[in-house]
Design a protein around this motif. Structure first.
Motif, PDB file in Angstrom:
ATOM      1  N   TYR A  36       0.847  -1.190   0.000  1.00 37.06           N
ATOM      2  CA  TYR A  36       0.000   0.000   0.000  1.00 37.06           C
ATOM      3  C   TYR A  36       0.882   1.240   0.000  1.00 37.06           C
ATOM      4  O   TYR A  36       1.989   1.236   0.554  1.00 37.06           O
ATOM      5  N   TYR A  87       3.596   0.535   2.851  1.00 40.48           N
ATOM      6  CA  TYR A  87       3.389  -0.526   3.836  1.00 40.48           C
ATOM      7  C   TYR A  87       3.182  -1.861   3.132  1.00 40.48           C
ATOM      8  O   TYR A  87       2.439  -1.941   2.141  1.00 40.48           O
ATOM      9  N   TYR A  91      -1.856 -11.128   4.569  1.00 43.66           N
ATOM     10  CA  TYR A  91      -3.313 -11.210   4.664  1.00 43.66           C
ATOM     11  C   TYR A  91      -3.893 -12.608   4.563  1.00 43.66           C
ATOM     12  O   TYR A  91      -5.084 -12.795   4.296  1.00 43.66           O
TER      13      TYR A  91
ATOM     14  N   VAL B  37      -8.926  -0.609  10.595  1.00 45.30           N
ATOM     15  CA  VAL B  37      -7.491  -0.389  10.686  1.00 45.30           C
ATOM     16  C   VAL B  37      -7.294   0.950  11.378  1.00 45.30           C
ATOM     17  O   VAL B  37      -8.033   1.902  11.092  1.00 45.30           O
ATOM     18  N   GLN B  39      -4.493   4.101  12.933  1.00 43.98           N
ATOM     19  CA  GLN B  39      -3.181   4.724  12.775  1.00 43.98           C
ATOM     20  C   GLN B  39      -3.020   5.774  13.869  1.00 43.98           C
ATOM     21  O   GLN B  39      -3.665   6.824  13.823  1.00 43.98           O
ATOM     22  N   GLY B  44       2.468   3.988  12.185  1.00 49.63           N
ATOM     23  CA  GLY B  44       2.075   3.177  11.049  1.00 49.63           C
ATOM     24  C   GLY B  44       0.674   2.612  11.184  1.00 49.63           C
ATOM     25  O   GLY B  44      -0.059   2.917  12.122  1.00 49.63           O
ATOM     26  N   LEU B  45       0.316   1.760  10.232  1.00 52.53           N
ATOM     27  CA  LEU B  45      -1.001   1.154  10.205  1.00 52.53           C
ATOM     28  C   LEU B  45      -1.051  -0.069  11.114  1.00 52.53           C
ATOM     29  O   LEU B  45      -0.110  -0.864  11.160  1.00 52.53           O
ATOM     30  N   TRP B  47      -3.802  -3.197  11.879  1.00 53.35           N
ATOM     31  CA  TRP B  47      -5.085  -3.886  11.702  1.00 53.35           C
ATOM     32  C   TRP B  47      -5.710  -4.113  13.064  1.00 53.35           C
ATOM     33  O   TRP B  47      -5.049  -4.614  13.979  1.00 53.35           O
ATOM     34  N   TYR B  59     -12.680 -11.364  13.941  1.00 57.89           N
ATOM     35  CA  TYR B  59     -11.296 -11.542  14.359  1.00 57.89           C
ATOM     36  C   TYR B  59     -10.770 -10.205  14.882  1.00 57.89           C
ATOM     37  O   TYR B  59     -11.150  -9.144  14.384  1.00 57.89           O
ATOM     38  N   TYR B  95      -9.798   3.689  10.343  1.00 60.45           N
ATOM     39  CA  TYR B  95     -10.287   3.526   8.979  1.00 60.45           C
ATOM     40  C   TYR B  95     -11.100   2.234   8.866  1.00 60.45           C
ATOM     41  O   TYR B  95     -10.679   1.189   9.378  1.00 60.45           O
ATOM     42  N   LEU B 103     -12.150 -12.621   3.993  1.00 58.50           N
ATOM     43  CA  LEU B 103     -11.301 -11.960   4.985  1.00 58.50           C
ATOM     44  C   LEU B 103      -9.829 -12.061   4.601  1.00 58.50           C
ATOM     45  O   LEU B 103      -9.034 -11.159   4.870  1.00 58.50           O
ATOM     46  N   THR B 104      -9.449 -13.170   3.966  1.00 57.69           N
ATOM     47  CA  THR B 104      -8.054 -13.378   3.590  1.00 57.69           C
ATOM     48  C   THR B 104      -7.767 -12.778   2.225  1.00 57.69           C
ATOM     49  O   THR B 104      -7.349 -13.468   1.283  1.00 57.69           O
ATOM     50  N   PRO B 106      -6.591  -8.695   0.276  1.00 56.02           N
ATOM     51  CA  PRO B 106      -6.143  -7.328   0.561  1.00 56.02           C
ATOM     52  C   PRO B 106      -7.309  -6.339   0.543  1.00 56.02           C
ATOM     53  O   PRO B 106      -8.411  -6.661   0.131  1.00 56.02           O
ATOM     54  N   PHE B 107      -7.018  -5.115   0.995  1.00 53.44           N
ATOM     55  CA  PHE B 107      -8.039  -4.093   1.175  1.00 53.44           C
ATOM     56  C   PHE B 107      -8.042  -3.146  -0.027  1.00 53.44           C
ATOM     57  O   PHE B 107      -7.096  -2.391  -0.238  1.00 53.44           O
ATOM     58  N   ASP B 108      -9.126  -3.166  -0.802  1.00 51.03           N
ATOM     59  CA  ASP B 108      -9.119  -2.391  -2.037  1.00 51.03           C
ATOM     60  C   ASP B 108      -9.785  -1.027  -1.930  1.00 51.03           C
ATOM     61  O   ASP B 108      -9.589  -0.175  -2.800  1.00 51.03           O
ATOM     62  N   TRP B 110     -10.931   2.126   1.114  1.00 50.66           N
ATOM     63  CA  TRP B 110     -10.827   2.587   2.489  1.00 50.66           C
ATOM     64  C   TRP B 110     -11.784   3.751   2.721  1.00 50.66           C
ATOM     65  O   TRP B 110     -12.035   4.561   1.815  1.00 50.66           O
ATOM     66  N   GLY B 111     -12.301   3.844   3.958  1.00 49.14           N
ATOM     67  CA  GLY B 111     -13.071   5.006   4.351  1.00 49.14           C
ATOM     68  C   GLY B 111     -12.160   6.203   4.559  1.00 49.14           C
ATOM     69  O   GLY B 111     -10.931   6.087   4.489  1.00 49.14           O
TER      70      GLY B 111
END
Lengths: 107, 120
Positions: A36, A87, A91, B37, B39, B44-45, B47, B59, B95, B103-104, B106-108, B110-111
């Motif tokens: 990212y 980053y 996952y 997520v 920050q 850093g970020l 989860w 989870y 976020y 769930l497994t 990546p995050f495409d 974001w808010g």
């Protein structure tokens, strides 16, 4: 839990430079690795997933490689809009851990 | 265009509670896992939590387990994060993030983020 370690923590390079930074997983994660980019003051943006697949719309100067525990993100020709923090993220299973980030600045 | 519109941030005293919301649109909400997520300022970020599309699997990061609860209302296309027993270490921008699949994945998307400040 799997730890993700990024290096360097920061770097400064000139426009047009080839830039490479790394992400190391604490154990074999196959290719369950995403990258990212977060520009200053902005929301993170997905660049690459499955270690080397470029998300649609991401410039081709970005590339990813690696498998197992060692991964790299390369910017072939650094552009001013590439500043910010990069980053990596594992996952495959929770917790979906992020690395500490690499901050990129322009000289 | 996928949209994730967050609400509910603010200031709270240590030990207090807060609920964050994330209203989703322009995609089949129940078909995708969702995440929170955070920050911390200058950091850093991290989860925080993830929830399957059906809501049947939740989870948590060790740092929030037992204090935070993730949930979703698929009839309202909305994700929630209930936060209790808040401490200064929970101060962060939070976020919501859409998984690109289960769930497994990546995050495409974001808010826009919601600032939570825990301070006396």
């Amino acid at each position: 839990d799997i730890q993700m370690t990024q290096s360097p923590s920061s770097l400064s390079a000139s426009v047009g430079d080839r830039v490479t930074f790394t992400c190391r997983a604490g154990q074999d994660i196959s290719d369950y690795l995403a990258w990212y980019h977060q520009k200053p003051g902005k929301v993170p943006n997905l660049l690459i997933y499955t270690a080397s697949t470029l998300k649609s719309g991401v410039p081709s100067r970005f590339s990813g490689s690696g498998s197992g525990t060692d991964f790299t993100l390369t910017i072939s020709s650094l552009q001013p809009e590439d500043v910010g923090t990069y980053y990596c993220q594992y996952y495959k299973t929770a917790p979906l851990t992020f690395g500490g980030g690499t901050k990129v600045e322009i000289k | 265009e996928v949209q994730l519109l967050q609400s509910g941030g603010g200031s709270v005293q240590p030990g207090g509670s807060l609920r964050l919301s994330c209203a989703a649109s322009e995609f089949p909400f129940s078909s995708f896992a969702m995440n929170w997520v955070r920050q911390a300022p200058g950091k850093g970020l991290e989860w925080v939590s993830g929830l399957t599309g059906s809501g049947g699997g939740a989870y948590y990061a060790a740092s929030v387990k037992g204090r935070f609860t993730i949930s979703r209302d698929n009839s309202k296309n909305t994700l929630y994060l209930e936060m209790k027993s808040l401490t200064a270490e929970d101060t962060a921008i939070y976020y919501c993030a859409k998984s690109s699949g289960p769930l497994t994945s990546p995050f495409d998307y974001w808010g826009q983020g919601a600032l939570v400040t825990v301070s006396s």
